[in-house]
Motif scaffolding. Structure first.
Motif, PDB file in Angstrom:
ATOM      1  N   VAL A   1      45.781  32.197  42.732  1.00 44.90           N
ATOM      2  CA  VAL A   1      46.707  33.622  41.108  1.00 44.90           C
ATOM      3  C   VAL A   1      46.594  35.275  41.493  1.00 44.90           C
ATOM      4  CG1 VAL A   1      45.940  33.863  39.199  1.00 44.90           C
ATOM      5  CG2 VAL A   1      45.514  31.767  39.817  1.00 44.90           C
ATOM      6  N   MET A   2      45.638  34.949  43.367  1.00 46.22           N
ATOM      7  CA  MET A   2      46.338  36.767  43.256  1.00 46.22           C
ATOM      8  C   MET A   2      46.853  36.505  44.435  1.00 46.22           C
ATOM      9  SD  MET A   2      43.642  38.928  42.139  1.00 46.22           S
ATOM     10  CE  MET A   2      44.054  40.192  42.790  1.00 46.22           C
ATOM     11  N   GLN A   3      47.556  35.850  44.458  1.00 45.02           N
ATOM     12  CA  GLN A   3      48.720  35.510  45.623  1.00 45.02           C
ATOM     13  C   GLN A   3      49.399  35.622  44.808  1.00 45.02           C
ATOM     14  OE1 GLN A   3      48.706  32.837  49.405  1.00 45.02           O
ATOM     15  NE2 GLN A   3      50.438  33.028  48.654  1.00 45.02           N
ATOM     16  N   LYS A   4      49.339  35.063  44.045  1.00 44.60           N
ATOM     17  CA  LYS A   4      51.168  34.585  43.391  1.00 44.60           C
ATOM     18  C   LYS A   4      51.564  35.864  42.268  1.00 44.60           C
ATOM     19  CE  LYS A   4      50.348  29.314  42.587  1.00 44.60           C
ATOM     20  NZ  LYS A   4      50.448  28.638  40.850  1.00 44.60           N
ATOM     21  N   ILE A   5      50.300  36.296  41.891  1.00 43.34           N
ATOM     22  CA  ILE A   5      51.053  38.076  40.780  1.00 43.34           C
ATOM     23  C   ILE A   5      50.877  38.523  42.404  1.00 43.34           C
ATOM     24  CG2 ILE A   5      49.468  39.828  40.278  1.00 43.34           C
ATOM     25  CD1 ILE A   5      47.923  37.757  38.897  1.00 43.34           C
ATOM     26  N   TYR A   6      50.525  38.805  43.744  1.00 44.97           N
ATOM     27  CA  TYR A   6      50.794  39.646  44.401  1.00 44.97           C
ATOM     28  C   TYR A   6      52.564  39.508  45.091  1.00 44.97           C
ATOM     29  CZ  TYR A   6      51.302  41.767  49.128  1.00 44.97           C
ATOM     30  OH  TYR A   6      51.863  42.211  50.544  1.00 44.97           O
ATOM     31  N   GLU A   7      52.509  37.912  44.599  1.00 41.71           N
ATOM     32  CA  GLU A   7      54.164  37.755  45.431  1.00 41.71           C
ATOM     33  C   GLU A   7      55.021  38.068  44.467  1.00 41.71           C
ATOM     34  OE1 GLU A   7      52.908  33.996  48.305  1.00 41.71           O
ATOM     35  OE2 GLU A   7      53.880  33.750  46.385  1.00 41.71           O
ATOM     36  N   GLN A   8      54.748  38.007  43.140  1.00 43.49           N
ATOM     37  CA  GLN A   8      55.435  38.489  42.505  1.00 43.49           C
ATOM     38  C   GLN A   8      55.803  40.258  41.257  1.00 43.49           C
ATOM     39  OE1 GLN A   8      57.984  36.778  40.102  1.00 43.49           O
ATOM     40  NE2 GLN A   8      56.228  34.706  40.917  1.00 43.49           N
ATOM     41  N   GLY A   9      54.719  40.979  42.515  1.00 42.46           N
ATOM     42  CA  GLY A   9      54.837  42.280  42.754  1.00 42.46           C
ATOM     43  C   GLY A   9      53.680  42.966  41.630  1.00 42.46           C
ATOM     44  N   GLY A  10      52.998  42.821  41.466  1.00 40.15           N
ATOM     45  CA  GLY A  10      51.995  42.736  40.518  1.00 40.15           C
ATOM     46  C   GLY A  10      50.720  42.898  41.326  1.00 40.15           C
ATOM     47  N   LYS A  11      49.289  43.562  41.111  1.00 35.81           N
ATOM     48  CA  LYS A  11      48.280  42.841  42.150  1.00 35.81           C
ATOM     49  C   LYS A  11      47.263  42.872  40.488  1.00 35.81           C
ATOM     50  CE  LYS A  11      45.151  46.153  44.466  1.00 35.81           C
ATOM     51  NZ  LYS A  11      45.431  47.263  45.313  1.00 35.81           N
ATOM     52  N   ALA A  12      46.884  42.240  40.447  1.00 31.77           N
ATOM     53  CA  ALA A  12      45.241  42.139  39.780  1.00 31.77           C
ATOM     54  C   ALA A  12      43.853  42.955  39.566  1.00 31.77           C
ATOM     55  CB  ALA A  12      44.640  40.743  38.777  1.00 31.77           C
ATOM     56  N   THR A  13      43.240  43.264  39.159  1.00 27.65           N
ATOM     57  CA  THR A  13      41.800  44.710  39.166  1.00 27.65           C
ATOM     58  C   THR A  13      41.199  43.524  38.194  1.00 27.65           C
ATOM     59  OG1 THR A  13      42.688  46.304  37.174  1.00 27.65           O
ATOM     60  CG2 THR A  13      43.357  46.624  39.774  1.00 27.65           C
ATOM     61  N   LYS A  14      41.483  42.258  37.040  1.00 30.14           N
ATOM     62  CA  LYS A  14      40.062  42.068  36.654  1.00 30.14           C
ATOM     63  C   LYS A  14      40.191  40.758  36.605  1.00 30.14           C
ATOM     64  CE  LYS A  14      38.417  46.598  34.150  1.00 30.14           C
ATOM     65  NZ  LYS A  14      38.180  46.983  32.735  1.00 30.14           N
ATOM     66  N   ILE A  15      39.032  39.868  36.549  1.00 28.50           N
ATOM     67  CA  ILE A  15      39.019  38.822  35.830  1.00 28.50           C
ATOM     68  C   ILE A  15      37.808  38.779  35.208  1.00 28.50           C
ATOM     69  CG2 ILE A  15      37.372  38.211  37.815  1.00 28.50           C
ATOM     70  CD1 ILE A  15      38.184  35.684  37.875  1.00 28.50           C
ATOM     71  N   MET A  16      38.424  38.070  34.066  1.00 31.69           N
ATOM     72  CA  MET A  16      37.399  37.772  32.622  1.00 31.69           C
ATOM     73  C   MET A  16      36.960  36.485  32.485  1.00 31.69           C
ATOM     74  SD  MET A  16      38.338  39.323  28.294  1.00 31.69           S
ATOM     75  CE  MET A  16      38.130  41.290  29.373  1.00 31.69           C
ATOM     76  N   VAL A  17      35.894  36.525  32.328  1.00 32.84           N
ATOM     77  CA  VAL A  17      35.383  34.816  32.146  1.00 32.84           C
ATOM     78  C   VAL A  17      34.787  34.271  31.174  1.00 32.84           C
ATOM     79  CG1 VAL A  17      35.692  34.545  34.124  1.00 32.84           C
ATOM     80  CG2 VAL A  17      33.811  35.349  33.687  1.00 32.84           C
ATOM     81  N   SER A  18      33.971  33.704  30.421  1.00 27.30           N
ATOM     82  CA  SER A  18      32.769  33.492  29.638  1.00 27.30           C
ATOM     83  C   SER A  18      31.471  33.449  29.824  1.00 27.30           C
ATOM     84  CB  SER A  18      32.693  32.108  29.114  1.00 27.30           C
ATOM     85  OG  SER A  18      32.659  31.318  30.086  1.00 27.30           O
ATOM     86  N   PRO A  19      30.200  33.563  29.752  1.00 27.47           N
ATOM     87  CA  PRO A  19      29.496  34.194  30.146  1.00 27.47           C
ATOM     88  C   PRO A  19      29.019  32.956  31.104  1.00 27.47           C
ATOM     89  CG  PRO A  19      28.981  34.520  27.543  1.00 27.47           C
ATOM     90  CD  PRO A  19      29.890  33.385  28.080  1.00 27.47           C
ATOM     91  N   LYS A  20      29.308  31.579  30.462  1.00 26.92           N
ATOM     92  CA  LYS A  20      28.721  30.032  31.510  1.00 26.92           C
ATOM     93  C   LYS A  20      29.621  30.419  32.910  1.00 26.92           C
ATOM     94  CE  LYS A  20      28.936  25.793  31.903  1.00 26.92           C
ATOM     95  NZ  LYS A  20      30.034  25.824  33.546  1.00 26.92           N
ATOM     96  N   ILE A  21      30.877  30.496  32.949  1.00 27.31           N
ATOM     97  CA  ILE A  21      31.507  30.970  33.471  1.00 27.31           C
ATOM     98  C   ILE A  21      31.065  31.977  34.796  1.00 27.31           C
ATOM     99  CG2 ILE A  21      34.495  31.192  34.805  1.00 27.31           C
ATOM    100  CD1 ILE A  21      33.564  29.064  33.201  1.00 27.31           C
ATOM    101  N   ARG A  22      30.894  33.190  34.105  1.00 28.87           N
ATOM    102  CA  ARG A  22      30.567  34.410  34.748  1.00 28.87           C
ATOM    103  C   ARG A  22      28.876  33.381  36.180  1.00 28.87           C
ATOM    104  NH1 ARG A  22      28.514  37.040  38.168  1.00 28.87           N
ATOM    105  NH2 ARG A  22      28.356  40.069  37.342  1.00 28.87           N
ATOM    106  N   ARG A  23      28.756  33.106  35.562  1.00 30.33           N
ATOM    107  CA  ARG A  23      27.389  32.698  36.158  1.00 30.33           C
ATOM    108  C   ARG A  23      28.176  31.416  37.429  1.00 30.33           C
ATOM    109  NH1 ARG A  23      22.794  29.105  32.921  1.00 30.33           N
ATOM    110  NH2 ARG A  23      22.006  29.474  35.567  1.00 30.33           N
TER     111      ARG A  23
END
Length: 363
Positions: free
Chosen positions: A212-234
């Motif tokens: 996903v980070m690569q896809k965003i970069y290729e489109q011209g963006g740059k992600a800075t955050k990944i938001m997840v649920s508490p379970k996915i955080r673990r």
């Protein structure tokens, strides 16, 4: 089975009976405060921008550059009118010389009206209550906090699609949330049953985040955050051991650090942000997978959005656009009750969907 601890559910031991007897004159000892442990933060909406809307359908525009290529021309080249795919000439010119380029895109979202009602009797406002100076003011603050959480839910966990209704027909408009805009394979990775109806449960993997980070970069963006649920955080913290083989060491103070707050990918750092709302149960209707539009991706057709996604984005590409900011509507005194209503009308402004991505189909 006998309760040996003599504890009554989670309310603790019952108090003494004071209807008669030696203890009848003892005063009650009720603390003058009220505790509330329910989470009230809104990590997504608190971090994005704010803007204004002037109609029920709020619009904005995006644009993009033509892909790099050959724009060489010979000396003395005549003018060529721009055309899609470039214009031909003799002698040969580069294909990008007279390329008309991409056109601007117009995006939009409907505003959604959100509200809460309050009604407090005259008696409740008059009696001396512990921890509450004015019941109406207390309920006003409480309902306002609930409304903020409802808006957060709609924007990142409802999977709403922007939709309109006939004016004043008794229905409500719906503002499209994050998933309504961020759903293209250009910046999204689909796993589990999103890819095929027969697939099993999807699991978070570092390679999916990197993709996903690569896809965003290729489109011209740059992600800075990944938001997840508490379970996915673990799960994410566990990945740093299972996928990378990193060994957790105990520091000089005897502390063992298990969590991972920042992940440095090949295309920039992303901060891991847990959001309790993304772990709440929310049965979805009519959701289809990426490669099987004719089939729901569960047999019942109602998948649960809990722990379903990881949102990878930059807050700069989002804003809450207000047509009517939050306000209290004074309904006034009706009989022996004071009544009020809280109303706001807003929508989610996704300024450029190609600057954000997601992983859908987890768990």
């Amino acid at each position: 089975m006998t309760n040996l601890l003599a504890v009554r559910a989670t309310g603790g031991p019952g108090g003494p009976s004071r209807s008669t007897g030696a203890n009848v004159s003892q005063r009650e000892d009720l603390a003058n405060f009220i505790t509330m442990i329910t989470r009230d933060e809104t990590p997504f909406t608190s971090d994005i921008g704010k803007s204004s809307a002037s109609a029920i359908y709020h619009e904005w525009q995006t644009d993009t550059l033509e892909a790099p290529g050959n724009s060489r021309i010979p000396e003395g080249q005549d003018f060529l009118a721009p055309a899609a795919g470039g214009a031909s000439a003799t002698p040969t010119v580069g294909g990008k010389f007279a390329e008309s380029g991409p056109q601007r895109t117009r995006l939009g979202n409907y505003t959604q009206i959100n509200g809460k009602t309050i009604a407090v009797s005259g008696t409740r406002r008059a009696v001396d209550q512990a921890g509450v100076a004015d019941e109406y003011a207390y309920q006003l603050k409480k309902r306002g906090t609930e409304l903020r959480r409802d808006v957060e839910f709609d924007m990142i966990h409802s999977y709403n699609v922007s939709s309109a209704i006939t004016p004043q027909d008794g229905s409500s408009r719906s503002a499209g949330g994050f998933q309504s805009f961020i759903n293209s394979a250009s910046t999204v990775v689909y796993v589990g049953q999103f890819m095929a109806p027969s697939a099993g449960t999807g699991s978070l993997a570092l390679t999916d985040i990197d993709s996903v980070m690569q896809k965003i970069y290729e489109q011209g963006g740059k992600a800075t955050k990944i938001m997840v649920s508490p379970k996915i955080r673990r799960d994410f913290s566990d990945l740093m051991v299972s996928d990378t083989g990193v060994v957790r060491n105990i520091d000089a103070g005897g502390q063992l650090r298990q969590s991972v707050d920042v992940y440095m990918s090949d295309f920039g750092e992303v901060m891991v942000v847990p959001n309790y709302i993304m772990g709440l149960s929310n049965l979805l209707d009519g959701i289809h997978g990426h490669n099987h539009a004719s089939n729901k991706f569960t047999s019942g057709g109602r998948p649960d959005a809990a722990n379903l996604a990881a949102l990878i984005y930059d807050p700069m590409w989002f804003a809450t656009a207000y047509l009517r900011p939050l306000q209290e509507v004074d309904v006034g005194q009706q009989g022996d009750s004071t009544k009020g209503m809280m109303v706001e009308e807003c929508t989610l402004e996704v300024r450029n969907p190609l600057g954000c991505g997601a992983i859908y189909g987890l768990n």
